[in-house]
Design an enzyme around this catalytic site. Structure first.
Site, mmCIF file in Angstrom:
data_model
loop_
_atom_site.group_PDB
_atom_site.id
_atom_site.type_symbol
_atom_site.label_atom_id
_atom_site.label_comp_id
_atom_site.label_asym_id
_atom_site.label_seq_id
_atom_site.Cartn_x
_atom_site.Cartn_y
_atom_site.Cartn_z
ATOM 1 N N SER A 37 -2.894 3.114 -2.936
ATOM 2 C CA SER A 37 -3.997 2.285 -2.487
ATOM 3 C C SER A 37 -5.093 2.408 -3.530
ATOM 4 C CB SER A 37 -4.502 2.751 -1.117
ATOM 5 O OG SER A 37 -5.695 2.076 -0.751
ATOM 6 N N ARG A 38 -6.066 1.516 -3.472
ATOM 7 C CA ARG A 38 -7.226 1.679 -4.341
ATOM 8 C C ARG A 38 -8.169 2.748 -3.804
ATOM 9 N NH1 ARG A 38 -8.018 -4.712 -5.947
ATOM 10 N NH2 ARG A 38 -7.099 -4.536 -8.024
ATOM 11 N N LYS A 98 4.681 -12.642 0.695
ATOM 12 C CA LYS A 98 4.357 -14.054 0.569
ATOM 13 C C LYS A 98 2.982 -14.288 1.184
ATOM 14 C CE LYS A 98 6.408 -13.579 4.080
ATOM 15 N NZ LYS A 98 6.020 -12.446 4.971
#
Length: 341
Positions: A37-38, A98
């Site tokens: 994760s950031r 998507k």
């Protein structure tokens, strides 16, 4: 990779990442070895939740982890180009959520990169991997209802979503089309391929994203598809395929059906139900199984979700957005020759 477990990395820690990971950990031949994760805190919490051994507070570290066979990219689609591209550049195989990217240009860049590197790449269009949808596709291809005349499909959520929600945020590729409309468009193109002509109308928000969009797709064969998506009204979320000799009706949740009804001229309607062994209707396991099958076979793309088909869907989504006047800030910056921050 023919005998050992396939080792997965998870990039992002939101709701869709959690759903997919929960399905992965139930597959005996899959192992989730790392998450990124950031935010280190978010990665740590996700790792603890699912018993994952390594948690990274940045995407690059996950991409560089040579102990990973394939990365599942679960960021918002506005970040798919960056995240999937980072992994492909590092030699990782990728399953990307998507809508595959923000637009067809970004999609082409990822596909070209994967093919250049010889890496596996697949859009996470779980509908295409669903056993009942595959059964529908086979019936249509075999001529069970004759030549396809029309396809109708819709996906709408009631909302309301506040202006601060990601579905209303242009910076995150917000709007109904890329988040929900990708399903009816992909369904129509699964059966008919890329359309030859497209018309569309939409209602836009103050932020400039589409609140609801309707499109009419047409093919040289004379087939038509009516597709609709909305984030301001809960629709039937159903689909119907009409042919020259019959019809297939798919009720609520056409993108992960538990049954469909086959109508053939001169016969009683036939209800086809899902095999309980395939798991719950909302499982994402089928796409994971397809990825692992392809990797073990040494394939760089899936025949169920071919990259050329993904590119064709992205071109259709681009055309629809062009018709209704939706353009995202990063696209405007790129057109002006400015690299988005």
């Amino acid at each position: 990779m023919t005998e050992q477990k396939v080792r997965w990395g998870i990039l992002a820690t939101g709701g869709i990442a959690a759903t997919f990971t929960a399905d992965l950990v139930d597959l005996p031949d899959a192992e989730v070895v790392a998450v990124a994760s950031r935010s280190q805190a978010s990665a740590d919490a996700f790792a603890e939740r699912f018993g994952i051994g390594r948690a990274y507070g940045d995407w690059a570290s996950l991409a560089a982890d040579g102990d990973i066979d394939v990365v599942y990219v679960a960021t918002p689609h506005s970040a798919h180009r960056e995240a999937a591209g980072l992994c492909l550049e590092a030699g990782r195989n990728v399953l990307c959520e998507k809508a595959f990217t923000l637009n067809a240009r970004e999609a082409r860049e990822l596909v070209d990169l994967a093919r250049e590197r010889g890496s596996f790449l697949m859009e996470a269009m779980w509908t295409y991997c669903n056993p009942l949808v595959r059964r529908i596709k086979a019936l249509v291809d075999d001529g069970a209802i004759g030549e396809v005349r029309t396809v109708q499909a819709d996906f709408g959520l009631a909302g309301p979503f506040p202006a601060t929600h990601r579905l209303r945020d242009p910076q995150q590729g917000g709007g109904a089309l890329l988040d929900l409309g990708v399903y009816p468009v992909s369904f129509a193109q699964l059966l008919l391929g890329e359309p030859s002509d497209i018309t569309a109308r939409a209602v836009l928000s103050e932020e400039g994203v589409d609140l609801q969009t309707g499109a009419l797709l047409s093919w040289e064969s004379g087939a038509l598809a009516s597709v609709h998506c909305s984030i301001v009204g809960g629709t039937a979320n159903s689909a119907s395929i009409t042919g020259s000799h019959g019809r297939i009706d798919i009720p609520f949740g056409f993108f992960f059906p538990d049954h469909f009804v086959l109508h053939r001229d001169g016969r009683d309607p036939e209800t086809v139900t899902a095999d309980p062994a395939d798991g719950p209707r909302n499982t994402m396991r089928h796409e994971a199984v397809e990825v692992m099958r392809a990797l073990r076979a040494g394939e760089t793309e899936s025949p169920l979700v071919p990259l050329d088909g993904t590119l064709a869907v992205m071109r259709t989504l681009d055309t629809i957005r062009d018709r209704v006047g939706v353009r995202y800030p990063s696209e405007a910056a790129t057109a002006a020759g400015v690299t988005p921050a």
